[in-house]
Design an enzyme around this catalytic site. Structure first.
Site, mmCIF file in Angstrom:
data_model
loop_
_atom_site.group_PDB
_atom_site.id
_atom_site.type_symbol
_atom_site.label_atom_id
_atom_site.label_comp_id
_atom_site.label_asym_id
_atom_site.label_seq_id
_atom_site.Cartn_x
_atom_site.Cartn_y
_atom_site.Cartn_z
ATOM 1 N N ARG A 278 28.346 -6.376 -20.802
ATOM 2 C CA ARG A 278 28.635 -7.716 -21.312
ATOM 3 C C ARG A 278 27.456 -8.624 -21.013
ATOM 4 N NH1 ARG A 278 32.142 -12.232 -18.306
ATOM 5 N NH2 ARG A 278 30.214 -12.131 -17.097
ATOM 6 N N GLY A 279 26.894 -8.446 -19.793
ATOM 7 C CA GLY A 279 25.800 -9.315 -19.368
ATOM 8 C C GLY A 279 26.299 -10.694 -18.992
ATOM 9 N N ASP A 280 25.370 -11.558 -18.670
ATOM 10 C CA ASP A 280 25.670 -12.945 -18.308
ATOM 11 C C ASP A 280 24.810 -13.840 -19.179
ATOM 12 O OD1 ASP A 280 27.368 -12.388 -16.010
ATOM 13 O OD2 ASP A 280 25.535 -11.624 -15.082
ATOM 14 N N GLU B 72 16.103 2.601 -11.992
ATOM 15 C CA GLU B 72 16.163 1.417 -12.862
ATOM 16 C C GLU B 72 14.935 0.514 -12.690
ATOM 17 O OE1 GLU B 72 19.973 -0.590 -13.305
ATOM 18 O OE2 GLU B 72 18.955 -2.504 -12.994
ATOM 19 N N LYS C 80 36.481 0.492 -20.932
ATOM 20 C CA LYS C 80 35.107 0.771 -21.376
ATOM 21 C C LYS C 80 34.899 2.274 -21.544
ATOM 22 C CE LYS C 80 33.147 -1.829 -17.895
ATOM 23 N NZ LYS C 80 32.140 -2.615 -17.176
ATOM 24 N N TYR D 95 18.083 -5.493 -19.451
ATOM 25 C CA TYR D 95 18.040 -6.397 -20.602
ATOM 26 C C TYR D 95 18.304 -7.785 -20.072
ATOM 27 C CZ TYR D 95 18.860 -7.528 -25.553
ATOM 28 O OH TYR D 95 18.770 -8.018 -26.836
ATOM 29 N N PHE E 66 20.704 -12.908 -4.071
ATOM 30 C CA PHE E 66 21.227 -12.225 -5.253
ATOM 31 C C PHE E 66 22.619 -11.650 -4.970
ATOM 32 C CE2 PHE E 66 21.322 -8.513 -8.190
ATOM 33 C CZ PHE E 66 21.333 -9.251 -9.365
ATOM 34 N N ALA F 216 19.305 -11.579 -19.274
ATOM 35 C CA ALA F 216 20.513 -12.318 -19.618
ATOM 36 C C ALA F 216 20.339 -13.040 -20.950
ATOM 37 C CB ALA F 216 20.827 -13.317 -18.510
ATOM 38 N N TYR G 82 32.270 -1.790 -10.469
ATOM 39 C CA TYR G 82 32.109 -2.709 -9.330
ATOM 40 C C TYR G 82 33.015 -2.309 -8.160
ATOM 41 C CZ TYR G 82 29.717 -5.306 -12.924
ATOM 42 O OH TYR G 82 28.835 -5.655 -13.919
ATOM 43 N N HIS H 23 34.095 -7.098 -9.701
ATOM 44 C CA HIS H 23 33.259 -8.095 -10.389
ATOM 45 C C HIS H 23 33.684 -9.505 -9.970
ATOM 46 C CE1 HIS H 23 31.799 -10.511 -13.852
ATOM 47 N NE2 HIS H 23 30.782 -9.690 -13.750
ATOM 48 N N HIS I 74 21.945 6.081 -8.649
ATOM 49 C CA HIS I 74 21.083 5.293 -9.533
ATOM 50 C C HIS I 74 20.380 4.281 -8.631
ATOM 51 C CE1 HIS I 74 20.050 3.209 -13.327
ATOM 52 N NE2 HIS I 74 20.354 2.083 -12.711
ATOM 53 N N SER J 218 18.777 8.700 -10.996
ATOM 54 C CA SER J 218 18.132 7.884 -12.033
ATOM 55 C C SER J 218 17.504 6.657 -11.383
ATOM 56 C CB SER J 218 19.140 7.492 -13.116
ATOM 57 O OG SER J 218 20.310 6.958 -12.543
ATOM 58 N N HIS K 192 19.099 -0.977 -21.337
ATOM 59 C CA HIS K 192 20.350 -1.701 -21.135
ATOM 60 C C HIS K 192 20.505 -2.610 -22.354
ATOM 61 C CE1 HIS K 192 20.413 -1.308 -16.466
ATOM 62 N NE2 HIS K 192 19.796 -0.284 -17.017
HETATM 63 P P1 FAD Z 1 32.514 -6.379 -18.492
HETATM 64 O O1 FAD Z 1 32.862 -4.983 -18.171
HETATM 65 O O2 FAD Z 1 32.703 -6.821 -19.897
HETATM 66 O O3 FAD Z 1 33.382 -7.293 -17.497
HETATM 67 C C1 FAD Z 1 33.088 -8.677 -17.288
HETATM 68 C C2 FAD Z 1 34.263 -9.364 -16.617
HETATM 69 O O4 FAD Z 1 35.335 -9.539 -17.531
HETATM 70 C C3 FAD Z 1 34.904 -8.619 -15.444
HETATM 71 O O5 FAD Z 1 35.364 -9.597 -14.529
HETATM 72 C C4 FAD Z 1 36.075 -7.865 -16.046
HETATM 73 O O6 FAD Z 1 37.124 -7.682 -15.113
HETATM 74 C C5 FAD Z 1 36.475 -8.755 -17.203
HETATM 75 N N1 FAD Z 1 36.781 -8.008 -18.434
HETATM 76 C C6 FAD Z 1 36.200 -6.859 -18.867
HETATM 77 N N2 FAD Z 1 36.670 -6.512 -20.076
HETATM 78 C C7 FAD Z 1 37.564 -7.463 -20.421
HETATM 79 C C8 FAD Z 1 38.367 -7.664 -21.569
HETATM 80 N N3 FAD Z 1 38.334 -6.812 -22.598
HETATM 81 N N4 FAD Z 1 39.181 -8.764 -21.601
HETATM 82 C C9 FAD Z 1 39.200 -9.651 -20.567
HETATM 83 N N5 FAD Z 1 38.449 -9.495 -19.434
HETATM 84 C C10 FAD Z 1 37.629 -8.418 -19.377
HETATM 85 N N6 FAD Z 1 22.914 -7.795 -16.236
HETATM 86 C C11 FAD Z 1 21.936 -8.147 -17.113
HETATM 87 O O7 FAD Z 1 21.833 -9.318 -17.475
HETATM 88 N N7 FAD Z 1 21.064 -7.207 -17.603
HETATM 89 C C12 FAD Z 1 21.131 -5.899 -17.260
HETATM 90 O O8 FAD Z 1 20.357 -5.085 -17.739
HETATM 91 C C13 FAD Z 1 22.152 -5.499 -16.338
HETATM 92 N N8 FAD Z 1 22.285 -4.208 -15.953
HETATM 93 C C14 FAD Z 1 23.299 -3.843 -15.111
HETATM 94 C C15 FAD Z 1 23.443 -2.498 -14.769
HETATM 95 C C16 FAD Z 1 24.449 -2.090 -13.903
HETATM 96 C C17 FAD Z 1 24.587 -0.636 -13.555
HETATM 97 C C18 FAD Z 1 25.337 -3.062 -13.344
HETATM 98 C C19 FAD Z 1 26.416 -2.644 -12.380
HETATM 99 C C20 FAD Z 1 25.201 -4.395 -13.692
HETATM 100 C C21 FAD Z 1 24.198 -4.809 -14.583
HETATM 101 N N9 FAD Z 1 24.051 -6.136 -14.980
HETATM 102 C C22 FAD Z 1 23.039 -6.505 -15.846
HETATM 103 C C23 FAD Z 1 24.970 -7.178 -14.488
HETATM 104 C C24 FAD Z 1 26.130 -7.418 -15.484
HETATM 105 O O9 FAD Z 1 25.629 -7.793 -16.747
HETATM 106 C C25 FAD Z 1 27.041 -8.499 -14.943
HETATM 107 O O10 FAD Z 1 27.703 -8.044 -13.795
HETATM 108 C C26 FAD Z 1 28.026 -9.088 -15.951
HETATM 109 O O11 FAD Z 1 28.614 -10.260 -15.355
HETATM 110 C C27 FAD Z 1 29.163 -8.155 -16.335
HETATM 111 O O12 FAD Z 1 28.787 -7.188 -17.210
HETATM 112 P P2 FAD Z 1 29.791 -5.945 -17.482
HETATM 113 O O13 FAD Z 1 29.202 -5.111 -18.519
HETATM 114 O O14 FAD Z 1 30.188 -5.307 -16.204
HETATM 115 O O15 FAD Z 1 31.046 -6.773 -18.080
#
Ligand code: FAD
Length: 279
Positions: free
Chosen positions: A101-103, A11, A159, A44, A210, A46, A139, A143, A260, A9, A71
Protein backbone atom coordinates in the site's frame (compact mmCIF):
# COMPACT_ATOMS: atom_id res chain seq x y z
CA UNK A 1 18.15 -32.62 10.89
CA UNK A 2 18.68 -31.70 7.27
CA UNK A 3 16.84 -28.67 6.00
CA UNK A 4 16.93 -26.60 2.84
CA UNK A 5 19.27 -23.60 2.70
CA UNK A 6 17.20 -20.67 3.97
CA UNK A 7 16.18 -18.08 1.39
CA UNK A 8 18.29 -14.94 1.67
CA UNK A 9 17.45 -11.63 0.00
CA UNK A 10 18.86 -8.10 0.16
CA UNK A 11 16.94 -4.84 0.05
CA UNK A 12 18.16 -1.53 -1.40
CA UNK A 13 16.68 1.92 -1.73
CA UNK A 14 17.43 4.00 -4.87
CA UNK A 15 20.44 6.24 -4.08
CA UNK A 16 19.90 9.98 -4.49
CA UNK A 17 23.27 10.75 -6.10
CA UNK A 18 25.11 9.53 -9.17
CA UNK A 19 28.08 8.55 -6.96
CA UNK A 20 25.79 6.61 -4.62
CA UNK A 21 24.29 4.71 -7.53
CA UNK A 22 27.72 3.93 -9.00
CA UNK A 23 28.96 2.63 -5.63
CA UNK A 24 25.85 0.48 -5.21
CA UNK A 25 26.21 -1.07 -8.64
CA UNK A 26 29.99 -1.39 -8.85
CA UNK A 27 30.93 -2.28 -5.26
CA UNK A 28 27.97 -3.22 -3.07
CA UNK A 29 26.06 -5.43 -5.49
CA UNK A 30 29.01 -7.61 -6.60
CA UNK A 31 30.07 -8.05 -2.95
CA UNK A 32 26.59 -9.04 -1.77
CA UNK A 33 25.88 -11.11 -4.86
CA UNK A 34 28.84 -13.33 -3.93
CA UNK A 35 26.71 -14.47 -0.99
CA UNK A 36 24.34 -16.07 -3.49
CA UNK A 37 21.05 -14.41 -2.51
CA UNK A 38 17.76 -15.52 -4.02
CA UNK A 39 17.18 -11.92 -5.12
CA UNK A 40 17.70 -8.23 -4.42
CA UNK A 41 14.80 -5.82 -4.02
CA UNK A 42 14.55 -2.06 -4.56
CA UNK A 43 12.15 0.11 -2.58
CA UNK A 44 9.59 2.48 -4.06
CA UNK A 45 9.49 5.97 -2.56
CA UNK A 46 6.35 7.01 -0.73
CA UNK A 47 3.72 8.23 -3.17
CA UNK A 48 5.74 7.05 -6.18
CA UNK A 49 8.54 9.57 -5.62
CA UNK A 50 11.20 7.14 -6.91
CA UNK A 51 9.22 5.76 -9.87
CA UNK A 52 12.03 6.34 -12.39
CA UNK A 53 14.97 5.63 -10.10
CA UNK A 54 13.47 2.33 -8.87
CA UNK A 55 12.77 1.28 -12.44
CA UNK A 56 16.27 2.33 -13.55
CA UNK A 57 18.08 0.55 -10.73
CA UNK A 58 16.02 -2.62 -11.10
CA UNK A 59 16.66 -2.68 -14.85
CA UNK A 60 20.43 -2.22 -14.46
CA UNK A 61 20.73 -4.96 -11.81
CA UNK A 62 18.56 -7.27 -13.94
CA UNK A 63 20.73 -6.59 -17.01
CA UNK A 64 23.73 -7.81 -15.01
CA UNK A 65 21.96 -11.18 -14.78
CA UNK A 66 20.87 -10.77 -11.15
CA UNK A 67 17.37 -11.59 -9.91
CA UNK A 68 15.74 -8.40 -8.61
CA UNK A 69 12.29 -7.32 -7.41
CA UNK A 70 10.91 -3.79 -7.59
CA UNK A 71 8.68 -2.66 -4.73
CA UNK A 72 5.48 -1.09 -5.99
CA UNK A 73 2.50 0.81 -4.62
CA UNK A 74 -0.23 2.90 -6.20
CA UNK A 75 0.89 5.99 -4.29
CA UNK A 76 -1.14 8.78 -5.87
CA UNK A 77 -1.22 7.11 -9.30
CA UNK A 78 -4.19 5.71 -11.19
CA UNK A 79 -4.62 2.26 -12.76
CA UNK A 80 -3.27 3.44 -16.13
CA UNK A 81 0.02 4.68 -14.70
CA UNK A 82 0.55 1.69 -12.41
CA UNK A 83 -0.52 -0.71 -15.17
CA UNK A 84 1.99 0.86 -17.58
CA UNK A 85 4.78 0.48 -15.02
CA UNK A 86 3.88 -3.17 -14.43
CA UNK A 87 3.86 -3.75 -18.22
CA UNK A 88 7.34 -2.20 -18.45
CA UNK A 89 8.63 -4.61 -15.80
CA UNK A 90 7.11 -7.53 -17.70
CA UNK A 91 8.70 -6.33 -20.97
CA UNK A 92 12.10 -6.06 -19.26
CA UNK A 93 11.91 -9.61 -17.99
CA UNK A 94 11.42 -8.85 -14.28
CA UNK A 95 9.77 -11.82 -12.58
CA UNK A 96 9.36 -10.69 -8.97
CA UNK A 97 7.50 -7.86 -7.28
CA UNK A 98 6.98 -6.61 -3.71
CA UNK A 99 3.41 -5.22 -3.59
CA UNK A 100 2.57 -2.59 -0.98
CA UNK A 101 0.00 0.00 0.00
CA UNK A 102 2.85 2.31 0.93
CA UNK A 103 2.47 5.64 2.70
CA UNK A 104 1.96 9.16 1.46
CA UNK A 105 5.08 11.36 1.52
CA UNK A 106 5.08 13.66 4.54
CA UNK A 107 3.06 16.79 3.85
CA UNK A 108 0.79 14.97 1.40
CA UNK A 109 -1.14 12.94 3.96
CA UNK A 110 -4.84 12.75 3.17
CA UNK A 111 -4.38 14.22 -0.32
CA UNK A 112 -5.67 11.01 -1.84
CA UNK A 113 -6.84 7.58 -0.77
CA UNK A 114 -4.12 4.93 -0.58
CA UNK A 115 -4.84 1.64 -2.31
CA UNK A 116 -4.51 -1.36 0.03
CA UNK A 117 -1.92 -3.96 -0.86
CA UNK A 118 -4.50 -6.73 -1.37
CA UNK A 119 -6.07 -4.60 -4.14
CA UNK A 120 -2.67 -4.07 -5.78
CA UNK A 121 -1.95 -7.82 -5.65
CA UNK A 122 -5.32 -8.53 -7.29
CA UNK A 123 -4.60 -5.85 -9.93
CA UNK A 124 -1.19 -7.36 -10.77
CA UNK A 125 -2.65 -10.88 -10.99
CA UNK A 126 -5.53 -9.74 -13.17
CA UNK A 127 -3.17 -7.96 -15.53
CA UNK A 128 -0.25 -10.39 -15.68
CA UNK A 129 -1.55 -13.77 -14.45
CA UNK A 130 1.19 -15.87 -12.88
CA UNK A 131 4.06 -13.87 -14.36
CA UNK A 132 5.30 -12.44 -11.06
CA UNK A 133 6.39 -14.03 -7.83
CA UNK A 134 4.69 -11.53 -5.49
CA UNK A 135 5.76 -10.68 -1.94
CA UNK A 136 3.74 -8.62 0.51
CA UNK A 137 4.56 -7.00 3.85
CA UNK A 138 3.81 -8.54 7.26
CA UNK A 139 4.09 -7.01 10.72
CA UNK A 140 5.03 -9.25 13.68
CA UNK A 141 4.59 -6.23 15.98
CA UNK A 142 1.49 -5.21 14.01
CA UNK A 143 1.15 -2.31 11.58
CA UNK A 144 0.91 1.03 13.44
CA UNK A 145 -2.44 1.94 11.82
CA UNK A 146 -3.98 -1.46 12.41
CA UNK A 147 -7.35 -1.61 14.19
CA UNK A 148 -6.34 -4.75 16.09
CA UNK A 149 -3.86 -7.63 16.16
CA UNK A 150 -6.37 -10.03 14.62
CA UNK A 151 -7.54 -7.67 11.88
CA UNK A 152 -3.94 -7.11 10.75
CA UNK A 153 -3.52 -10.88 10.40
CA UNK A 154 -6.80 -11.09 8.48
CA UNK A 155 -5.60 -8.37 6.09
CA UNK A 156 -2.32 -10.24 5.62
CA UNK A 157 -4.36 -13.33 4.78
CA UNK A 158 -6.34 -11.19 2.33
CA UNK A 159 -3.14 -10.19 0.52
CA UNK A 160 -1.95 -13.78 0.30
CA UNK A 161 -5.38 -15.03 -0.78
CA UNK A 162 -5.43 -12.34 -3.47
CA UNK A 163 -2.45 -14.12 -5.02
CA UNK A 164 0.77 -13.13 -3.23
CA UNK A 165 3.23 -16.01 -2.91
CA UNK A 166 4.80 -15.06 0.41
CA UNK A 167 5.37 -12.29 2.92
CA UNK A 168 8.40 -10.43 4.24
CA UNK A 169 8.16 -8.93 7.71
CA UNK A 170 8.88 -5.49 8.98
CA UNK A 171 12.12 -5.68 10.99
CA UNK A 172 11.94 -6.62 14.64
CA UNK A 173 14.39 -7.26 17.48
CA UNK A 174 12.03 -9.26 19.74
CA UNK A 175 12.32 -12.74 18.32
CA UNK A 176 9.20 -13.88 20.23
CA UNK A 177 7.10 -11.40 18.26
CA UNK A 178 7.92 -13.30 15.06
CA UNK A 179 7.22 -16.76 16.50
CA UNK A 180 3.96 -15.69 18.14
CA UNK A 181 2.87 -13.90 14.96
CA UNK A 182 3.75 -16.95 12.89
CA UNK A 183 1.67 -19.19 15.15
CA UNK A 184 -1.27 -16.79 14.96
CA UNK A 185 -0.99 -16.70 11.17
CA UNK A 186 -0.97 -20.49 11.01
CA UNK A 187 -4.04 -20.58 13.27
CA UNK A 188 -5.74 -18.10 10.90
CA UNK A 189 -5.13 -20.46 7.97
CA UNK A 190 -2.01 -18.85 6.48
CA UNK A 191 0.39 -21.47 5.15
CA UNK A 192 2.55 -19.44 2.76
CA UNK A 193 6.12 -18.59 3.87
CA UNK A 194 6.72 -15.54 6.07
CA UNK A 195 10.32 -14.42 5.66
CA UNK A 196 11.93 -12.49 8.50
CA UNK A 197 12.93 -8.93 7.66
CA UNK A 198 16.14 -8.09 9.51
CA UNK A 199 17.66 -4.67 10.08
CA UNK A 200 21.37 -4.60 10.88
CA UNK A 201 22.24 -1.88 13.41
CA UNK A 202 24.09 0.79 11.43
CA UNK A 203 23.17 4.33 12.46
CA UNK A 204 21.46 3.93 15.82
CA UNK A 205 20.01 7.45 16.06
CA UNK A 206 18.32 7.08 12.67
CA UNK A 207 17.17 3.56 13.49
CA UNK A 208 15.59 4.69 16.76
CA UNK A 209 13.71 7.52 15.03
CA UNK A 210 12.52 5.33 12.16
CA UNK A 211 11.47 2.56 14.55
CA UNK A 212 9.16 4.92 16.44
CA UNK A 213 7.35 5.72 13.17
CA UNK A 214 7.04 2.22 11.77
CA UNK A 215 6.08 0.55 15.04
CA UNK A 216 9.16 -1.67 15.46
CA UNK A 217 10.26 -1.89 19.07
CA UNK A 218 13.92 -1.67 20.02
CA UNK A 219 14.18 -3.48 23.38
CA UNK A 220 15.28 -1.33 26.31
CA UNK A 221 18.34 -3.46 26.98
CA UNK A 222 19.64 -2.84 23.45
CA UNK A 223 19.08 0.94 23.80
CA UNK A 224 20.78 0.98 27.20
CA UNK A 225 23.78 -0.96 25.94
CA UNK A 226 24.23 1.30 22.91
CA UNK A 227 23.75 4.48 24.92
CA UNK A 228 26.44 3.22 27.28
CA UNK A 229 28.93 3.03 24.42
CA UNK A 230 28.57 6.77 23.81
CA UNK A 231 30.63 7.75 20.76
CA UNK A 232 32.53 4.46 20.64
CA UNK A 233 31.31 3.50 17.16
CA UNK A 234 33.47 0.40 17.00
CA UNK A 235 31.86 -1.09 20.12
CA UNK A 236 28.38 -0.19 18.82
CA UNK A 237 29.15 -1.91 15.54
CA UNK A 238 30.45 -5.07 17.24
CA UNK A 239 27.50 -5.20 19.63
CA UNK A 240 25.04 -4.66 16.75
CA UNK A 241 26.56 -7.50 14.74
CA UNK A 242 26.46 -9.81 17.76
CA UNK A 243 22.83 -9.04 18.63
CA UNK A 244 21.56 -9.33 15.05
CA UNK A 245 23.56 -12.51 14.41
CA UNK A 246 21.96 -14.09 17.49
CA UNK A 247 18.52 -12.98 16.33
CA UNK A 248 19.04 -14.54 12.88
CA UNK A 249 20.53 -17.71 14.34
CA UNK A 250 17.54 -18.22 16.64
CA UNK A 251 15.14 -17.62 13.76
CA UNK A 252 16.88 -20.07 11.44
CA UNK A 253 17.39 -22.71 14.16
CA UNK A 254 13.67 -22.54 14.86
CA UNK A 255 12.68 -23.04 11.24
CA UNK A 256 12.17 -19.52 9.83
CA UNK A 257 12.18 -20.03 6.03
CA UNK A 258 14.69 -17.28 5.34
CA UNK A 259 15.90 -13.76 5.94
CA UNK A 260 15.44 -10.51 4.04
CA UNK A 261 18.18 -8.05 5.02
CA UNK A 262 17.44 -4.33 5.00
CA UNK A 263 21.00 -3.58 3.89
CA UNK A 264 20.69 0.23 3.88
CA UNK A 265 22.77 -0.01 0.68
CA UNK A 266 25.85 -1.14 2.65
CA UNK A 267 27.87 -4.34 2.33
CA UNK A 268 28.68 -4.36 6.05
CA UNK A 269 27.40 -5.32 8.54
CA UNK A 270 25.03 -7.51 6.48
CA UNK A 271 27.92 -9.57 5.08
CA UNK A 272 29.50 -10.03 8.49
CA UNK A 273 26.21 -11.25 9.97
CA UNK A 274 25.65 -13.54 7.00
CA UNK A 275 29.14 -15.05 7.42
CA UNK A 276 28.65 -15.50 11.16
CA UNK A 277 25.60 -17.61 10.35
CA UNK A 278 27.77 -19.98 8.31
CA UNK A 279 25.28 -20.03 5.48
P1 FAD B 1 -1.56 -2.89 3.74
O1 FAD B 1 -1.32 -4.34 3.83
O2 FAD B 1 -2.50 -2.41 2.70
O3 FAD B 1 -2.08 -2.44 5.20
C1 FAD B 1 -2.11 -1.07 5.60
C2 FAD B 1 -2.97 -0.91 6.84
O4 FAD B 1 -4.35 -1.04 6.52
C3 FAD B 1 -2.75 -1.94 7.95
O5 FAD B 1 -2.98 -1.28 9.18
C4 FAD B 1 -3.81 -3.00 7.72
O6 FAD B 1 -4.20 -3.63 8.93
C5 FAD B 1 -4.93 -2.21 7.09
N1 FAD B 1 -5.56 -2.89 5.95
C6 FAD B 1 -4.97 -3.72 5.05
N2 FAD B 1 -5.83 -4.09 4.09
C7 FAD B 1 -7.01 -3.49 4.39
C8 FAD B 1 -8.27 -3.49 3.76
N3 FAD B 1 -8.50 -4.17 2.64
N4 FAD B 1 -9.27 -2.75 4.34
C9 FAD B 1 -9.05 -2.03 5.47
N5 FAD B 1 -7.84 -2.01 6.12
C10 FAD B 1 -6.83 -2.73 5.57
N6 FAD B 1 7.16 1.64 2.12
C11 FAD B 1 7.48 2.39 1.04
O7 FAD B 1 7.07 3.55 0.96
N7 FAD B 1 8.24 1.87 0.02
C12 FAD B 1 8.70 0.60 0.02
O8 FAD B 1 9.35 0.17 -0.91
C13 FAD B 1 8.38 -0.22 1.16
N8 FAD B 1 8.81 -1.50 1.23
C14 FAD B 1 8.45 -2.28 2.30
C15 FAD B 1 8.86 -3.61 2.33
C16 FAD B 1 8.53 -4.43 3.40
C17 FAD B 1 8.98 -5.87 3.41
C18 FAD B 1 7.79 -3.90 4.50
C19 FAD B 1 7.45 -4.76 5.68
C20 FAD B 1 7.37 -2.58 4.46
C21 FAD B 1 7.68 -1.75 3.37
N9 FAD B 1 7.25 -0.43 3.29
C22 FAD B 1 7.60 0.36 2.20
C23 FAD B 1 6.43 0.17 4.35
C24 FAD B 1 4.92 0.07 4.01
O9 FAD B 1 4.65 0.72 2.79
C25 FAD B 1 4.11 0.70 5.13
O10 FAD B 1 4.22 -0.06 6.30
C26 FAD B 1 2.65 0.99 4.79
O11 FAD B 1 2.12 1.82 5.84
C27 FAD B 1 1.77 -0.24 4.69
O12 FAD B 1 1.94 -0.93 3.53
P2 FAD B 1 1.31 -2.41 3.40
O13 FAD B 1 1.55 -2.88 2.05
O14 FAD B 1 1.76 -3.27 4.53
O15 FAD B 1 -0.25 -2.04 3.60
Amino acid sequence: MSRQRPRISFEYFPPRTVEGKARLLQETTPALNELNPAFFSVTYGAGGTTRDSTLGLVSTIHNDGIDVAPHLSFGGDDENAVGALIDTYVARGIKRMVALRGDMPSGMGGASQLVYANELVAFIRERTGDHFEIEVAAYPEIHPESKSYDSDIQYLKGKLDAGANSAITQYFFNVESYFYFHDQCTAAGISKPIYAGIMPIINFANLARFSRNCGAEIPRWICQRIEGYGDDQDSIRKFGVEVVTQLCQTLLDSGAPGIHFYTMNQVEPTREIYRNLGL
